[in-house]
Motif scaffolding. Structure first.
Motif, PDB file in Angstrom:
ATOM      1  N   LEU B   9      37.766  31.078  27.498  1.00 26.91           N
ATOM      2  CA  LEU B   9      36.981  31.950  26.607  1.00 26.91           C
ATOM      3  C   LEU B   9      35.725  32.456  27.303  1.00 26.91           C
ATOM      4  N   ALA B  10      35.107  31.586  28.119  1.00 27.44           N
ATOM      5  CA  ALA B  10      33.904  32.000  28.860  1.00 27.44           C
ATOM      6  C   ALA B  10      34.251  33.122  29.852  1.00 27.44           C
ATOM      7  N   ILE B  11      35.401  32.988  30.515  1.00 24.26           N
ATOM      8  CA  ILE B  11      35.835  34.014  31.482  1.00 24.26           C
ATOM      9  C   ILE B  11      36.139  35.329  30.750  1.00 24.26           C
ATOM     10  N   ALA B  12      36.839  35.227  29.613  1.00 22.27           N
ATOM     11  CA  ALA B  12      37.163  36.437  28.844  1.00 22.27           C
ATOM     12  C   ALA B  12      35.883  37.111  28.355  1.00 22.27           C
ATOM     13  N   LYS B  13      34.952  36.315  27.856  1.00 20.32           N
ATOM     14  CA  LYS B  13      33.688  36.873  27.341  1.00 20.32           C
ATOM     15  C   LYS B  13      32.918  37.577  28.462  1.00 20.32           C
ATOM     16  N   LYS B  14      32.881  36.923  29.615  1.00 14.70           N
ATOM     17  CA  LYS B  14      32.193  37.516  30.766  1.00 14.70           C
ATOM     18  C   LYS B  14      32.809  38.869  31.131  1.00 14.70           C
ATOM     19  N   ASP B  15      34.137  38.923  31.167  1.00 14.78           N
ATOM     20  CA  ASP B  15      34.814  40.169  31.539  1.00 14.78           C
ATOM     21  C   ASP B  15      34.611  41.269  30.496  1.00 14.78           C
ATOM     22  N   ILE B  16      34.608  40.866  29.222  1.00 13.24           N
ATOM     23  CA  ILE B  16      34.401  41.870  28.159  1.00 13.24           C
ATOM     24  C   ILE B  16      32.980  42.446  28.263  1.00 13.24           C
ATOM     25  N   ILE B  17      31.991  41.586  28.502  1.00 11.13           N
ATOM     26  CA  ILE B  17      30.598  42.071  28.649  1.00 11.13           C
ATOM     27  C   ILE B  17      30.512  43.045  29.823  1.00 11.13           C
ATOM     28  N   ILE B  18      31.129  42.665  30.945  1.00 10.00           N
ATOM     29  CA  ILE B  18      31.098  43.540  32.131  1.00 10.00           C
ATOM     30  C   ILE B  18      31.771  44.876  31.813  1.00 10.00           C
ATOM     31  N   PHE B  75      42.297  41.104  38.471  1.00  7.88           N
ATOM     32  CA  PHE B  75      41.968  40.163  39.549  1.00  7.88           C
ATOM     33  C   PHE B  75      41.511  40.886  40.807  1.00  7.88           C
ATOM     34  N   LEU B  76      41.921  42.154  40.938  1.00  4.96           N
ATOM     35  CA  LEU B  76      41.584  42.867  42.169  1.00  4.96           C
ATOM     36  C   LEU B  76      40.077  42.984  42.349  1.00  4.96           C
ATOM     37  N   SER B  77      39.351  43.268  41.256  1.00  3.24           N
ATOM     38  CA  SER B  77      37.899  43.424  41.393  1.00  3.24           C
ATOM     39  C   SER B  77      37.251  42.094  41.774  1.00  3.24           C
ATOM     40  N   GLU B  78      37.744  40.993  41.194  1.00  2.00           N
ATOM     41  CA  GLU B  78      37.186  39.663  41.527  1.00  2.00           C
ATOM     42  C   GLU B  78      37.496  39.310  42.982  1.00  2.00           C
ATOM     43  N   SER B  79      38.689  39.723  43.415  1.00  2.00           N
ATOM     44  CA  SER B  79      39.099  39.420  44.777  1.00  2.00           C
ATOM     45  C   SER B  79      38.270  40.225  45.781  1.00  2.00           C
ATOM     46  N   THR B  83      34.002  37.122  44.013  1.00  2.00           N
ATOM     47  CA  THR B  83      33.654  36.214  42.911  1.00  2.00           C
ATOM     48  C   THR B  83      34.825  35.315  42.505  1.00  2.00           C
ATOM     49  N   LEU B  84      36.020  35.671  42.947  1.00  2.00           N
ATOM     50  CA  LEU B  84      37.185  34.835  42.637  1.00  2.00           C
ATOM     51  C   LEU B  84      36.996  33.411  43.192  1.00  2.00           C
ATOM     52  N   ARG B  85      36.272  33.308  44.313  1.00  2.00           N
ATOM     53  CA  ARG B  85      36.014  31.983  44.892  1.00  2.00           C
ATOM     54  C   ARG B  85      35.195  31.123  43.940  1.00  2.00           C
ATOM     55  N   GLY B  86      34.315  31.789  43.181  1.00  2.00           N
ATOM     56  CA  GLY B  86      33.509  31.065  42.189  1.00  2.00           C
ATOM     57  C   GLY B  86      34.388  30.466  41.105  1.00  2.00           C
ATOM     58  N   LEU B  87      35.404  31.232  40.687  1.00  2.00           N
ATOM     59  CA  LEU B  87      36.331  30.726  39.666  1.00  2.00           C
ATOM     60  C   LEU B  87      37.239  29.655  40.262  1.00  2.00           C
ATOM     61  N   ALA B  88      37.669  29.905  41.515  1.00  2.00           N
ATOM     62  CA  ALA B  88      38.625  28.984  42.150  1.00  2.00           C
ATOM     63  C   ALA B  88      37.991  27.647  42.493  1.00  2.00           C
ATOM     64  N   MET B 152      49.330  38.505  35.476  1.00  2.00           N
ATOM     65  CA  MET B 152      50.021  37.794  36.552  1.00  2.00           C
ATOM     66  C   MET B 152      50.335  38.747  37.707  1.00  2.00           C
ATOM     67  N   ALA B 153      50.747  39.974  37.352  1.00  2.00           N
ATOM     68  CA  ALA B 153      51.049  40.967  38.401  1.00  2.00           C
ATOM     69  C   ALA B 153      49.792  41.243  39.226  1.00  2.00           C
ATOM     70  N   SER B 154      48.657  41.369  38.553  1.00  2.00           N
ATOM     71  CA  SER B 154      47.394  41.624  39.257  1.00  2.00           C
ATOM     72  C   SER B 154      47.059  40.466  40.203  1.00  2.00           C
ATOM     73  N   ALA B 155      47.320  39.234  39.750  1.00  2.00           N
ATOM     74  CA  ALA B 155      47.042  38.062  40.611  1.00  2.00           C
ATOM     75  C   ALA B 155      48.007  38.029  41.800  1.00  2.00           C
ATOM     76  N   LEU B 156      49.279  38.380  41.543  1.00  2.00           N
ATOM     77  CA  LEU B 156      50.285  38.285  42.606  1.00  2.00           C
ATOM     78  C   LEU B 156      50.046  39.293  43.735  1.00  2.00           C
ATOM     79  N   VAL B 157      49.465  40.445  43.403  1.00  2.00           N
ATOM     80  CA  VAL B 157      49.289  41.470  44.447  1.00  2.00           C
ATOM     81  C   VAL B 157      47.968  41.303  45.216  1.00  2.00           C
ATOM     82  N   MET B 158      47.176  40.300  44.848  1.00  2.00           N
ATOM     83  CA  MET B 158      45.882  40.092  45.529  1.00  2.00           C
ATOM     84  C   MET B 158      45.997  39.989  47.049  1.00  2.00           C
ATOM     85  N   PRO B 159      46.964  39.215  47.582  1.00  2.00           N
ATOM     86  CA  PRO B 159      47.007  39.098  49.051  1.00  2.00           C
ATOM     87  C   PRO B 159      47.517  40.362  49.746  1.00  2.00           C
TER      88      PRO B 159
END
Lengths: 226, 226
Positions: B9-18, B75-79, B83-88, B152-159
């Motif tokens: 919920l914290a992640i969703a809220k953060k993304d909605i605010i952004i 996920f592409l923007s986080e990647s 900032t994805l490292r912060g979540l990971a 999931m598709a967005s996460a899978l195409v990150m690399p």
């Protein structure tokens, strides 16, 4: 014999055919500041990523604060604080919103969070900038805020990957003083290719070259020519 | 330590605010929807309305392609910003990151759908009033299903190096089965009972959503730490 924060045994990590870390074994003692030295491409960042659960080794074992990062990543992550060359901050959020977001991920109690923000923001001179969106901050202020972010949950293991790049002299000295003050209660692992800086700051060191450990021990035995 | 759902919920809220501050994805999605509705209206409207079966397909095809703008950057923007490292490296289960993004994708699509569905209904003279609760349920489950696949598709195409190009190659085939069900259910709501009972189709859709969510959540740690 002092307790070990990180124990690495026969660890290998490849990227395709390129071997980034080749059968390395090393220890980082608990508490104090440990240096991980080496030129670009030596394997420092790869090792830091493995310690911080971001990468998996291809072979070998690793223990971080007594836990296996592959088997118990969440246990390892509880102890970790991370500062890299890139900040982990969201540009559209203000400084305090960023800190609040991370505090929720770390499950910090509100009182503890507010005490930490008060103390750290004063210490790193960003208190007046906390309400400002991160995108409006200068590179140095962003870096200060990122340091506060990494310390907000009072981590027992602080991983600093080239932490002084992009920092002005004052911030470097402030951060240095802070690390010194917590030398006895926190394990800090610093990677740097600034060997003079590293040699002054660290208690112990490991030197990597092309993915192999070429030297390790107390800083008194450190030879910058290697 | 925070709970997985609390972190999601914290992640969703953060993304909605952004998103509310950037408005970029929401605006692109809304613009696409508006242009698509306009184009369809010129092509298909005869005697003041379009055939109901065509309208059902049109609604979901627009929502499906709108997902391209909304889900790809999840996920592409986080990647890209790091900032994805912060979540990971936060002490939260990997599935919490995924579920947080699914919730965000759902809210983002929901915001546009709140405007899109009434516009389509009014302009094209076909009504969901035959079964409002089922219409709402289908919109909620259908949007969640597309968000689960899109995230999931967005996460899978990150690399991948050509992320934006590869995203549709993953998103389209995986989301198509859900899309066909959604069109079929909506057609029955608008036209009346068909050969296959509507509740059976709805249950299959629900099963599709549950399968997508559980499968993606259970393997998501591979996307975070390759």
């Amino acid at each position: 014999m002092s307790a070990k924060a990180v124990v690495v045994r026969n660890l290998t990590r490849r990227y395709g055919y390129r071997v980034a870390l080749k059968d390395i074994s090393l220890d980082f003692s608990e508490n104090g500041i440990q240096g991980l030295f080496g030129a670009n491409g030596a394997g420092k960042t790869t090792l830091m990523r493995i310690i911080s659960t971001l990468l998996r080794p291809h072979s070998g074992t690793i223990s971080v604060m007594g836990f296996d990062p592959q088997e118990e990543p969440e246990e390892v992550k509880k102890y970790l604080g991370l500062v890299g060359d890139k900040t982990l901050l969201y540009d559209e959020l203000s400084g305090i919103e960023n800190l609040r977001f991370y505090s929720k991920l770390y499950g910090l109690h509100r009182d503890f969070f507010e005490t930490q923000v008060e103390e750290l923001s004063q210490r790193f001179a960003i208190k007046t900038w906390l309400e400002e969106p991160v995108k409006n901050l200068s590179t140095g202020l962003k870096k200060r805020l990122d340091i506060v972010r990494s310390l907000i949950h009072n981590p027992m293991l602080l991983l600093l990957d080239e932490p002084f790049s992009g920092l002005d002299k004052d911030t470097t000295e402030d951060f240095w003083d802070y690390l010194n003050e917590h030398r006895n209660t926190r394990t800090t692992i610093v990677t740097t290719h600034n060997l003079a800086l590293g040699a002054n700051l660290c208690d112990e060191f490991v030197t990597l070259r092309k993915g192999v450990v070429i030297n390790q021990g107390p800083i008194s035995q450190f030879d910058q020519t290697l | 330590m925070t709970s997985g759902l609390g972190a999601a919920l914290a992640i969703a809220k953060k993304d909605i605010i952004i998103q509310l501050r950037k408005k970029f994805e929401a605006f692109s999605m809304f613009l696409f929807a508006l242009i698509a509705v306009l184009a369809y209206s010129f092509a298909l409207v005869s005697q003041g309305s379009i055939p109901a079966d065509v309208g059902s397909a049109m609604l979901w095809v627009i929502i499906f392609f709108m997902g391209m703008f909304g889900f790809a950057p999840i996920f592409l923007s986080e990647s890209e910003t790091g900032t994805l490292r912060g979540l990971a490296t936060a002490p939260i289960p990997a599935w919490a990151v995924y579920v947080g993004k699914v919730i965000y994708g759902f809210v983002l699509m929901g915001i546009v759908e709140v405007f899109l569905v009434p516009i389509i209904s009014i302009l094209f003279g076909f009504s969901f009033l035959n079964d409002i609760p089922l219409t709402v349920a289908v919109l909620v489950v259908g949007t969640l299903d597309l968000s689960a696949v899109g995230s999931m598709a967005s996460a899978l195409v990150m690399p991948s190096e050509a992320k934006a190009t590869v995203f549709p190659l993953v998103y389209f085939p995986t989301a198509t089965s859900g899309l066909i069900l959604l069109i079929e259910i909506t057609k029955i709501i608008v036209l009346g009972p068909g050969v296959v009972p509507i509740m059976l189709l709805f249950e299959i859709l629900l099963a599709h959503l549950i399968a997508m969510l559980t499968l993606s959540a259970s393997v998501f740690h591979f996307a975070l730490s390759p």
